[in-house]
Design a protein around this motif. Sequence first.
Motif, PDB file in Angstrom:
ATOM      1  N   UNK A 114       0.821  -1.205   0.000  1.00 52.89           N
ATOM      2  CA  UNK A 114       0.000   0.000   0.000  1.00 52.89           C
ATOM      3  C   UNK A 114       0.855   1.255   0.000  1.00 52.89           C
ATOM      4  N   UNK A 115       2.162   1.058   0.137  1.00 50.85           N
ATOM      5  CA  UNK A 115       2.972   2.270   0.240  1.00 50.85           C
ATOM      6  C   UNK A 115       3.060   2.989  -1.095  1.00 50.85           C
ATOM      7  N   UNK A 116       2.916   2.250  -2.191  1.00 50.04           N
ATOM      8  CA  UNK A 116       3.024   2.919  -3.481  1.00 50.04           C
ATOM      9  C   UNK A 116       1.687   3.501  -3.900  1.00 50.04           C
ATOM     10  N   UNK A 117       1.339   4.560  -3.244  1.00 45.30           N
ATOM     11  CA  UNK A 117       0.019   5.137  -3.466  1.00 45.30           C
ATOM     12  C   UNK A 117      -0.119   5.695  -4.870  1.00 45.30           C
ATOM     13  N   UNK A 118       0.935   6.228  -5.412  1.00 45.35           N
ATOM     14  CA  UNK A 118       0.819   6.863  -6.719  1.00 45.35           C
ATOM     15  C   UNK A 118       0.399   5.876  -7.798  1.00 45.35           C
ATOM     16  N   UNK A 152      -4.610   8.568   1.137  1.00 42.98           N
ATOM     17  CA  UNK A 152      -3.323   9.176   1.477  1.00 42.98           C
ATOM     18  C   UNK A 152      -2.968   8.887   2.933  1.00 42.98           C
ATOM     19  N   UNK A 153      -3.991   8.977   3.793  1.00 48.85           N
ATOM     20  CA  UNK A 153      -3.700   8.723   5.205  1.00 48.85           C
ATOM     21  C   UNK A 153      -3.237   7.279   5.405  1.00 48.85           C
ATOM     22  N   UNK A 154      -3.910   6.362   4.755  1.00 49.42           N
ATOM     23  CA  UNK A 154      -3.540   4.955   4.905  1.00 49.42           C
ATOM     24  C   UNK A 154      -2.157   4.680   4.343  1.00 49.42           C
ATOM     25  N   UNK A 155      -1.736   5.527   3.402  1.00 48.10           N
ATOM     26  CA  UNK A 155      -0.420   5.328   2.796  1.00 48.10           C
ATOM     27  C   UNK A 155       0.660   6.050   3.592  1.00 48.10           C
ATOM     28  N   UNK A 156       0.287   6.532   4.762  1.00 44.15           N
ATOM     29  CA  UNK A 156       1.307   7.105   5.621  1.00 44.15           C
ATOM     30  C   UNK A 156       1.454   8.617   5.543  1.00 44.15           C
ATOM     31  N   UNK A 157       0.424   9.284   5.039  1.00 43.94           N
ATOM     32  CA  UNK A 157       0.512  10.738   4.961  1.00 43.94           C
ATOM     33  C   UNK A 157      -0.506  11.359   5.903  1.00 43.94           C
ATOM     34  N   UNK A 158      -0.385  12.667   6.067  1.00 47.23           N
ATOM     35  CA  UNK A 158      -1.337  13.356   6.929  1.00 47.23           C
ATOM     36  C   UNK A 158      -2.343  14.119   6.072  1.00 47.23           C
ATOM     37  N   UNK A 174       6.336  13.332  -8.206  1.00 47.98           N
ATOM     38  CA  UNK A 174       5.423  12.919  -7.138  1.00 47.98           C
ATOM     39  C   UNK A 174       5.513  11.448  -6.715  1.00 47.98           C
ATOM     40  N   UNK A 175       5.638  10.504  -7.657  1.00 44.99           N
ATOM     41  CA  UNK A 175       5.663   9.105  -7.217  1.00 44.99           C
ATOM     42  C   UNK A 175       6.709   8.832  -6.148  1.00 44.99           C
ATOM     43  N   UNK A 176       7.880   9.298  -6.385  1.00 45.60           N
ATOM     44  CA  UNK A 176       8.949   9.026  -5.420  1.00 45.60           C
ATOM     45  C   UNK A 176       8.722   9.799  -4.125  1.00 45.60           C
ATOM     46  N   UNK A 177       8.337  11.034  -4.301  1.00 39.92           N
ATOM     47  CA  UNK A 177       8.135  11.914  -3.142  1.00 39.92           C
ATOM     48  C   UNK A 177       7.070  11.333  -2.209  1.00 39.92           C
ATOM     49  N   UNK A 178       6.031  10.802  -2.812  1.00 40.35           N
ATOM     50  CA  UNK A 178       4.952  10.236  -2.001  1.00 40.35           C
ATOM     51  C   UNK A 178       5.349   8.907  -1.391  1.00 40.35           C
ATOM     52  N   UNK A 179       6.181   8.170  -2.085  1.00 38.57           N
ATOM     53  CA  UNK A 179       6.538   6.840  -1.583  1.00 38.57           C
ATOM     54  C   UNK A 179       7.360   6.961  -0.310  1.00 38.57           C
ATOM     55  N   UNK A 180       7.924   8.125  -0.084  1.00 33.49           N
ATOM     56  CA  UNK A 180       8.729   8.294   1.125  1.00 33.49           C
ATOM     57  C   UNK A 180       7.870   8.500   2.370  1.00 33.49           C
ATOM     58  N   UNK A 181       6.560   8.782   2.154  1.00 33.55           N
ATOM     59  CA  UNK A 181       5.646   8.901   3.297  1.00 33.55           C
ATOM     60  C   UNK A 181       5.803  10.207   4.046  1.00 33.55           C
TER      61      UNK A 181
END
Length: 426
Positions: free
Chosen positions: A1-5, A59-65, A23-30
Amino acid sequence: MSDIFSDLQWRGLIHQTTADDFLPKWLSEGGRTVYAGFDPTADSLHVGSLLPLMLLRRFQKAGHRPIAIVGGATGMIGDPSGKSSERNLLSTEQLEANIAGIQVQMQKLLDFDAGDQSALLVNNNDWMKEFSYTAFLRDVGKNFPVNVMLGKDSVKSRLGSDAGLSYTEFSYMLLQAYDFVHLNKQYDCELQIGGSDQWGNVTAGIDLGRRMLSKQLYGMTCPLLTKTDGTKMGKTESGAIWLSSDRTSPYAFYQYWYNVADEDAGKCLRFLTELDHAEIEALDAARSEAPQKRESQTKLAEELTRLIHGDDGLKKAQLAKEIFFGAEIANLVDQDLADIFADVPSSELPMARLSEGLPMIDAFVEAGLSKSKGDARRTIQQGGAYVNNARREDVATTLGTDDLASESMLVLRSGKKKYALLRFVG
RNA sequence: GGGGGGUUACCGAAGCGGUCAAACGGGACAGACUGUAAAUCUGUUGGCUCAGCCUUCGCAGGUUCGAAUCCUGCACCCCCCA
């Protein structure tokens, strides 16, 4: 689930971004902070808001706020995007009541107690109300070239129309853009998401961030949730489908999704549920092989009803479904019946009418199902009259207390789906 | 101002002295079929104490054994001439 993009991409939820490569990489870092705006024109969100809300949840489930922003200030102004005419303004009290209602609903989908990933609900009026007009013009307005603003689609389309565009609505863009800047300063929020109609407002915020903060912000838009015929999802002839059970019963909500057209079902599953890719593809296959089984629609309705109305709401919707489609009604309690038939008109009659024998013809007229006794007679003769879901074809039928479906209620039905409740009191 | 045409049930539209509660089409409602879809087919569509009775055909009167149908007046609409 970490690869939200790539999940979003697979679901078709990405319409446009301001940084496809980054964005893909940036988001994968959580650990990023993401926000979306919601419209506070009513005390409940409707199905149209479900898509961005689910995005925040993803996004929240993928580790973001996630930050949900309700436009207390912007709601007073009105967003011209996608609107053909000037909007009516809301009063302050109305807005506050609306925001309170919306908050309750968001808590079902977003976790507001998850440490540094806790969702936030903010109201832009909290910071806008302190801003003086002159200060705003100097600090914010200075950064907006009018020729750029005039180039935005939302403005262009309105300038070309007869409805025109007031200065107030023209300024809307500045407020939303400033929201982004404020959220960045306050919460280090760097990504705004919204429907594709929000692109102009999103990029305006990014431009403003660059000018005011010298920071690079990002934007992502998702497609609008429309049906294959081009109309908006979530609208029926009788109005919008709301998330609040006071406005749309769990049953009606369930039914809406159950009745989604085959062509729209795949899209809805991808956009609105959290089923994994394999399961959705299996449903796609099942749908093209045996559409009559409605597996996709059933799953869709179950998932969404559970999400919005909980297990309890889903159970009620399913019980109601059984009853509405044939199951005989007997040995129920008043409360259950009242819940199931929440959307059905009911009338009250004195209990004496029933105990001394109520002609079925009269019952149909009293319940409002037939406009005259002759009409009731015809319906019964044609086999279109049901008491507690059991067909009664004898015109001379007299109903008594034995016919009650629960302590005090009788369920009458004319035809396939027109129901009415008779409640006997006293 | 003059001449002509119209006003019928939810809508459109026949009917032009009895057989008219009023053809036909649409809509609506019910039934069958069906995937809680679409299409199709069938029935119903003024009220009631329902094989009978009562009230409807712009409104009010009149003629007649009998009127939605004929006559008179009124209202509204349309067309043509000025």
